[in-house]
Scaffold this motif. Sequence first.
Motif, mmCIF file in Angstrom:
data_model
loop_
_atom_site.group_PDB
_atom_site.id
_atom_site.type_symbol
_atom_site.label_atom_id
_atom_site.label_comp_id
_atom_site.label_asym_id
_atom_site.label_seq_id
_atom_site.Cartn_x
_atom_site.Cartn_y
_atom_site.Cartn_z
ATOM 1 N N ALA A 496 0.838 -1.202 0.000
ATOM 2 C CA ALA A 496 0.000 0.000 0.000
ATOM 3 C C ALA A 496 0.860 1.233 0.000
ATOM 4 C CB ALA A 496 -0.919 -0.007 1.223
ATOM 5 N N SER A 497 0.279 2.304 -0.515
ATOM 6 C CA SER A 497 0.921 3.619 -0.438
ATOM 7 C C SER A 497 0.522 4.237 0.900
ATOM 8 C CB SER A 497 0.482 4.501 -1.601
ATOM 9 O OG SER A 497 -0.940 4.598 -1.645
ATOM 10 N N ILE A 498 1.482 4.416 1.775
ATOM 11 C CA ILE A 498 1.242 4.900 3.136
ATOM 12 C C ILE A 498 1.448 6.412 3.156
ATOM 13 C CG2 ILE A 498 1.949 4.741 5.547
ATOM 14 C CD1 ILE A 498 2.994 1.931 4.939
ATOM 15 N N ARG A 499 0.427 7.119 3.630
ATOM 16 C CA ARG A 499 0.494 8.575 3.608
ATOM 17 C C ARG A 499 0.627 9.160 5.007
ATOM 18 N NH1 ARG A 499 -3.712 11.219 -0.326
ATOM 19 N NH2 ARG A 499 -2.162 12.870 -0.065
ATOM 20 N N THR A 500 1.043 8.341 5.967
ATOM 21 C CA THR A 500 1.300 8.826 7.318
ATOM 22 C C THR A 500 2.739 9.340 7.382
ATOM 23 O OG1 THR A 500 -0.208 7.183 8.214
ATOM 24 C CG2 THR A 500 1.292 8.252 9.763
ATOM 25 N N GLY A 501 2.907 10.630 7.666
ATOM 26 C CA GLY A 501 4.256 11.210 7.637
ATOM 27 C C GLY A 501 4.702 11.347 6.193
ATOM 28 N N ASN A 502 5.959 10.947 5.908
ATOM 29 C CA ASN A 502 6.431 10.936 4.529
ATOM 30 C C ASN A 502 5.753 9.805 3.769
ATOM 31 O OD1 ASN A 502 8.226 13.079 4.939
ATOM 32 N ND2 ASN A 502 9.803 11.698 5.729
ATOM 33 N N ASP A 503 5.371 10.090 2.538
ATOM 34 C CA ASP A 503 4.701 9.066 1.738
ATOM 35 C C ASP A 503 5.659 7.931 1.443
ATOM 36 O OD1 ASP A 503 2.534 10.691 1.778
ATOM 37 O OD2 ASP A 503 2.839 11.522 -0.226
ATOM 38 N N ARG A 504 5.271 6.716 1.841
ATOM 39 C CA ARG A 504 6.138 5.561 1.691
ATOM 40 C C ARG A 504 5.378 4.417 1.039
ATOM 41 N NH1 ARG A 504 11.177 6.872 2.081
ATOM 42 N NH2 ARG A 504 11.695 4.702 2.622
ATOM 43 N N LEU A 505 6.134 3.458 0.539
ATOM 44 C CA LEU A 505 5.575 2.228 -0.002
ATOM 45 C C LEU A 505 5.816 1.136 1.031
ATOM 46 C CD1 LEU A 505 4.224 1.267 -2.650
ATOM 47 C CD2 LEU A 505 6.467 0.477 -3.373
ATOM 48 N N GLY A 506 4.727 0.520 1.565
ATOM 49 C CA GLY A 506 4.876 -0.434 2.636
ATOM 50 C C GLY A 506 4.205 -1.756 2.331
ATOM 51 N N LEU A 525 10.429 5.453 -0.874
ATOM 52 C CA LEU A 525 9.700 6.707 -0.925
ATOM 53 C C LEU A 525 8.728 6.632 -2.094
ATOM 54 C CD1 LEU A 525 9.480 9.608 0.258
ATOM 55 C CD2 LEU A 525 11.093 10.311 -1.516
ATOM 56 N N TYR A 526 7.487 7.034 -1.849
ATOM 57 C CA TYR A 526 6.469 6.789 -2.875
ATOM 58 C C TYR A 526 5.523 7.971 -2.928
ATOM 59 C CZ TYR A 526 2.497 4.633 -5.276
ATOM 60 O OH TYR A 526 1.487 4.348 -6.147
ATOM 61 N N ASP A 527 5.318 8.496 -4.106
ATOM 62 C CA ASP A 527 4.293 9.514 -4.281
ATOM 63 C C ASP A 527 2.947 8.836 -4.334
ATOM 64 O OD1 ASP A 527 2.463 11.429 -5.832
ATOM 65 O OD2 ASP A 527 4.235 12.648 -5.407
ATOM 66 N N TYR A 528 1.955 9.422 -3.680
ATOM 67 C CA TYR A 528 0.660 8.746 -3.537
ATOM 68 C C TYR A 528 -0.052 8.548 -4.869
ATOM 69 C CZ TYR A 528 -1.802 13.216 -4.048
ATOM 70 O OH TYR A 528 -2.305 14.401 -4.528
ATOM 71 N N GLU A 529 0.424 9.171 -5.934
ATOM 72 C CA GLU A 529 -0.152 8.956 -7.255
ATOM 73 C C GLU A 529 0.817 8.205 -8.166
ATOM 74 O OE1 GLU A 529 -1.279 12.790 -8.703
ATOM 75 O OE2 GLU A 529 -3.205 12.765 -7.681
ATOM 76 N N GLY A 530 1.616 7.343 -7.584
ATOM 77 C CA GLY A 530 2.670 6.681 -8.345
ATOM 78 C C GLY A 530 2.224 5.491 -9.140
ATOM 79 N N ASP A 531 0.911 5.261 -9.272
ATOM 80 C CA ASP A 531 0.355 4.216 -10.132
ATOM 81 C C ASP A 531 0.906 2.838 -9.766
ATOM 82 O OD1 ASP A 531 -1.439 3.390 -11.976
ATOM 83 O OD2 ASP A 531 -0.153 3.721 -13.704
ATOM 84 N N LEU A 532 0.588 2.430 -8.526
ATOM 85 C CA LEU A 532 1.050 1.152 -7.986
ATOM 86 C C LEU A 532 0.344 -0.013 -8.680
ATOM 87 C CD1 LEU A 532 2.646 -0.305 -5.690
ATOM 88 C CD2 LEU A 532 0.606 0.012 -4.259
#
Length: 991
Positions: A496-506, A525-532
């Motif tokens: 999932a794209s985690i948006r707590t604090g710095n946007d991360r991929l977890g 590090l992951y932008d929340y619109e990074g098309d996962l």
Amino acid sequence: MLRILLCSSIVLLLGSTLHAQQRTFGKVSPSGEPLSRFATPKVSGFGFGDFNGDGFDDAVISGQGEGYNLTFATTIYLNDGNGGLGEGPYQCLPDAWGRPHFTWDVDNDGDIDLLVCNLVNGVSAELYLNDGFGYFDLDTSTTFPVLYGATVFVEDLNGDGEKDVLITGAQNQNGGNTVFKLYSGSASGNFTELTNSLTPHYRGAIDVADFDADGDNDIVIVGEVNGSPSLKLYLNQGNFSFSEMTHFMWPAESPQSNNPLERADVKFGDVNGDAYLDLAVLGLDHNGDSRTSVYTSNFGNSFTELSIPNLTGLESGEIYIVEVTGDALNDIVVRGHVDYWNDEAFALEQTPTGWSPLPNIGLDALEQGISAMHDIDHDGDLDFFSSGNYRTPHVSANAGRITRQYMNNQDGTFSLAIGTQFDSKYAAHKSVADFNGDGYMDFILSKQVLPNHHSVSIYLNNQDNTFSEATTNISHVVDEVWAADFNGDGYQDLVASIRTGNDRLGVFLGTSSIGVYSNPIDYALYDYEGDLHLEDVNLDGHMDICYFEKVGFNNPFELTFLLNDGSGVFSKATTVNAPIIDRLDAEVQYADFNLDGKLDVFVSSRLAYTGEAYLYLQDSFAFTVDTAFSFPSVPASNAESAIGDFDGNGLLDVVLIGDLNGGTGGGLCHVILQDSIGYYSAHYSSNLPVLEWGTLDTADVDLDGDLDLLHIGYFDPTRTYIRDVHINDGTGTFSPGGFVDIEFVHNSWFMDTDNDGDQDIVQAGRDIAQSIEIGAVLENRSCSTSNTVTQISVCEPYEWPVTGCTYFESGTYTYAYFNSNGCYVSESLEFTYEGVEAEIQLHPDTGLSSIGSFDSYQWLACDSVITPLIGDTLRSFTPARTGQYALVVSNGICSDTSECVQFNYVGNTEYAANQLIVSPNPTNGKILIEGLDEECTYEIYDIRGSLIQRGAVEPSSNSILFVTSEVGVYILHLSDRKSGLRETHRVILTR
């Protein structure tokens, strides 16, 4: 008139039944929950009654439908026994506003009849009698007046067990010349107009109940009287006599708007439980302020206004004193217009200590509408119906119309009867997997509960096309979420794209407990619109993670892969010439286009505000652009694509939609076919609609071996919403399936929810076309249906047995419905009306002629025996003598015979022979016959030869009063067999 058929071979009565193994997508409602389908949205009035005699109340809903033209309809919806409503076959009622309609057994024949109110043509009401099967015939024995701003109410006022009718309104469109009509009902179904002393009101409301508890019904009226607000309470004195009760309540009137539905309202109801009826009223007071008030009755003698906090003042709408929380105390439900910009729908709960707002009542505030309450599911509480305008959030000026049904949950909330079975509010992203290992596919949703906060829930398949929610322990704010078993332990893990604090991929590892996950393993590090995405990129049997990673300072994003080693541990792959995009709403698809066993990458809308699309061929994570792959035009934003073999040649093709002009309007829809490996061509005849944005998914829904397309989207220039499955003919050419249960929900996908081998549809999210949340399953049903098309060509108007409606104009008429098996069935009538109508134009000085032009004519003499006049076969005809004549016309298929008309030969000699004097001439309606010695008979004909009036005139009175008010030239024929009198006079009527 007598219409006949000239040649029997001309009439075609062809009942052609088209049998097909068809498919229906039908919503699956949870057990016991009603599902209503209002196929034609309306804004207007409601009525309820058991029209088809099955023991369940049906609904009649009327008003203005969709579109910019004033199109109206009055529709009957039949109850399925569970409170669900579907359109019934009889749809021949007049166009009306309603507000409301009334139903009861008018003629005491054991079925429910219908009083349709506030017709569009200005008639205040028309009575339709039920034939016992839910079909209706207009009762012409009672004519109700034409009134503007009319208010209608039906109740028994004299205690005889028969309903009476009250109607008040204005005779002028500006509200002038108001009248109050009172009609007494009878056991035979006839009505008698009575004189009354009730004050006429304009654009108001009426309620009737036993206010003073003396055993008879009293009347309360609110509205406008002579331009001022008014509220009148009349106590029933028996025998239709009423006395006005002096009260201390504020008067109310309706706002001065062009919408006839926006009115003040008043209702009786017992607020305090003392068995005496209280009053609730809303509207504009004498100062022009919006008000809503409740008054308790002091034993039927006076009133005390209750102080109720949060009771918002409304200038128009409806108010109900009704119990909605299950505690036996009546509450208040209100819907209406606060001011020009605002509408509200709310409820206040009554408790032993006071009143408080119900925060989650679940009712929508619709603009310029109307509401009603009725126990549609027969569970002992009142459900809520509302119609009105709503606005789509992305186009504020785009107002639609809708009818909604809300079921009373008896806990202070209402729920929409739309087949929603799970909470999908603000659903953001979904992933499909078997979370509990039972062999049925489940899904997981990330949902926005509050701004900048998300929740994650799993929806477990109940193996009956319904799902149950299982919450998760994920407390992180996540956006995109994907599920797969990363480590082979049999449990579904998540990325999932985690948006707590710095946007991360977890990565969250699953456990034996459904919904319980480990703390996330941070990978990038992951932008929340990074098309996962999850794809097995290296084809080793393990799901890898694909996403776009931000690189550099100018916001470019590079395609990145995290490869799974099989134990759930991921490492970054080394890539060569990986795709780079400049914006994050690019559309990415992974598929093997060139059949080399490796996943290639298709990317569209890759540059900011510039439409570009590229196919990247992959070999060991080295990428090259396939220069043979190109589009006629490419969306600059909002791109969506679907990949599949659409033309059946074994190679992958592409469907692409999106906004062509970067958000300024103008969409596209392209189908690119791969004719042979590496060679592509645009398919310009796909028949798919153009869209600016939306969603696409593919499946073989009809099991014919080709891919069909779930096609949901919006096209702004025409404000068109598309929501359908388009059926592939095997060549990449599509036709709309016409699946009416599909809603406009962006988060929609194919999924075999019941393991029967065909693809169903799941929809989870907000339907922005209707501004409601949808969490629904649409079952793919195999239907051996009989879609019947009846073709008929006749000379007379035709009553179609399917609907019971009589059709007068050529056209195709269709009744479509969900049958008891859940299959969508349509029955159509292709009707050709060949009839002609013979009408005669009377020319008093020259003769007769046919009003219309036809293929042939034959004039007839209407003597004791109707006789054809030999040789008189032209359109015009000059009789040689005074008499009655008729005309037969034909168009070569059908013929018609006119009525006999009187022609009076009035040459100079005949006028000169007249001995009697007719005066005044011209006249305004009354003429005198001078010189009359004996009683004689008279007949008055209009210029077309139609008999208008017949009677006798005596020498003592010697006057005739015209019954018609239409100005024009009339022929007066005077005759007396005894004296031999026979005279013809031409009289001019003026007003």
